[in-house]
Design a protein around this motif. Structure first.
Motif, short mmCIF file in Angstrom:
data_model
loop_
_atom_site.label_atom_id
_atom_site.label_comp_id
_atom_site.label_asym_id
_atom_site.label_seq_id
_atom_site.Cartn_x
_atom_site.Cartn_y
_atom_site.Cartn_z
N ASN A 295 12.79 -6.10 -5.89
CA ASN A 295 12.10 -6.99 -7.04
C ASN A 295 10.99 -8.20 -6.09
OD1 ASN A 295 14.01 -8.37 -5.38
ND2 ASN A 295 14.80 -9.96 -7.03
N LEU A 296 11.48 -8.20 -4.72
CA LEU A 296 10.32 -8.85 -3.92
C LEU A 296 9.16 -8.10 -3.92
CD1 LEU A 296 9.72 -11.24 -2.11
CD2 LEU A 296 10.94 -10.05 -0.39
N LEU A 297 9.23 -6.75 -3.56
CA LEU A 297 8.18 -5.90 -3.56
C LEU A 297 7.42 -5.92 -4.84
CD1 LEU A 297 6.16 -4.05 -1.98
CD2 LEU A 297 7.98 -2.05 -2.62
N PHE A 298 7.99 -5.98 -6.01
CA PHE A 298 7.46 -6.06 -7.25
C PHE A 298 6.57 -7.36 -7.37
CE2 PHE A 298 10.29 -2.72 -9.10
CZ PHE A 298 9.24 -1.86 -9.74
N ARG A 299 7.27 -8.14 -7.04
CA ARG A 299 6.64 -9.79 -6.99
C ARG A 299 5.13 -9.72 -6.06
NH1 ARG A 299 9.77 -14.33 -5.03
NH2 ARG A 299 8.62 -13.99 -3.14
N TRP A 300 5.37 -9.00 -4.88
CA TRP A 300 4.21 -8.93 -4.06
C TRP A 300 3.11 -8.11 -4.75
CZ3 TRP A 300 6.85 -7.45 1.28
CH2 TRP A 300 7.63 -8.49 1.54
N ARG A 301 3.56 -7.13 -5.38
CA ARG A 301 2.40 -6.22 -6.02
C ARG A 301 1.78 -7.03 -7.05
NH1 ARG A 301 4.45 -0.24 -6.52
NH2 ARG A 301 3.04 -0.21 -8.46
N ARG A 302 2.54 -7.98 -7.90
CA ARG A 302 2.04 -8.43 -9.01
C ARG A 302 1.00 -9.53 -8.45
NH1 ARG A 302 6.32 -11.13 -10.64
NH2 ARG A 302 5.45 -13.37 -9.96
N GLU B 97 0.76 -1.04 0.28
CA GLU B 97 0.01 -0.05 -0.02
C GLU B 97 0.83 1.26 0.17
OE1 GLU B 97 -3.00 2.17 3.05
OE2 GLU B 97 -3.13 -0.27 2.75
N GLU B 98 1.83 1.12 0.80
CA GLU B 98 2.82 2.39 0.89
C GLU B 98 3.69 2.52 -0.43
OE1 GLU B 98 5.64 2.41 4.15
OE2 GLU B 98 4.07 1.93 5.37
N SER B 99 3.74 1.53 -1.16
CA SER B 99 4.59 1.53 -2.64
C SER B 99 3.28 2.33 -3.51
CB SER B 99 5.02 0.39 -2.98
OG SER B 99 3.88 -0.44 -3.38
N TYR B 100 2.36 2.25 -3.58
CA TYR B 100 1.40 2.87 -4.37
C TYR B 100 1.00 4.37 -4.06
CZ TYR B 100 0.13 -1.51 -6.86
OH TYR B 100 0.47 -2.58 -7.68
N ALA B 101 1.33 4.81 -2.82
CA ALA B 101 1.47 6.04 -2.50
C ALA B 101 1.85 7.00 -3.64
CB ALA B 101 1.97 6.31 -1.17
N ALA B 102 1.26 8.33 -3.69
CA ALA B 102 1.71 9.42 -4.63
C ALA B 102 2.82 9.96 -4.47
CB ALA B 102 0.68 10.57 -4.57
N GLY B 103 3.88 9.85 -5.35
CA GLY B 103 5.16 10.32 -5.00
C GLY B 103 6.19 9.48 -4.48
N SER C 259 12.20 3.02 -3.19
CA SER C 259 12.47 3.71 -1.69
C SER C 259 11.54 2.94 -0.62
CB SER C 259 12.03 5.15 -1.86
OG SER C 259 10.66 5.38 -2.41
N ALA C 260 10.17 2.84 -1.09
CA ALA C 260 9.36 1.76 -0.14
C ALA C 260 10.11 0.51 0.34
CB ALA C 260 8.10 1.55 -0.82
#
Length: 144
Positions: free
Chosen positions: A51-58, A30-36, A41-42
């Protein structure tokens, strides 16, 4: 020359991976989708690899929070339905083969007894049908 230095963590031996709870993963996503905000950075702020955060988002976009919790690939409903249909087919085939096996076993035991082989062999069996229900039947084997 700068007097700054970075901390380096050296992992030796059996070091277990950190496991994030589902709530924590969802919070980071949720924090990674915040504006700006950027994914990098998240991820850096929470100590996870980008890359782990990208995988979680996918995984979240494909299968929701349940998939994020399990950390497993998401399988579509059509694939699940195909596999369930195949399982029902195989159960039906197994039921038929079991019926044939029982008939032959019963006939063989009667033949070995060398008693009155003229008696009819009757077997009642219930097998699964194609719709997932059950079908039952009676098979009579008559001697020659």
């Amino acid at each position: 020359m700068s007097s700054e230095f970075r901390q380096v963590d050296l992992m030796i031996g059996d070091v277990r991976r950190r496991r994030c709870t589902t709530e924590r993963k969802l919070q980071i996503i949720e924090e990674s989708y915040a504006a700006g905000e950027t994914v990098s950075s998240a991820a850096r702020r929470h100590g996870v690899a980008p890359n782990l955060l990208f995988r979680w988002r996918r995984v979240l976009s494909e299968g929701g929070a349940v998939a994020v919790d399990a950390d497993e690939p998401v399988i579509g409903n059509s694939e699940v339905m195909k596999l369930e249909y195949r399982v029902r087919e195989l159960e039906c085939i197994l039921g038929r083969k079991t019926l044939e096996n029982e008939i032959l076993r019963e006939a063989l035991s009667k033949a070995h007894k060398k008693t009155d082989i003229a008696a009819d062999l009757v077997v009642e069996v219930t097998v699964p049908d194609e719709d997932g229900g059950r079908c039952s039947g009676r098979v009579t084997v008559q001697s020659c």
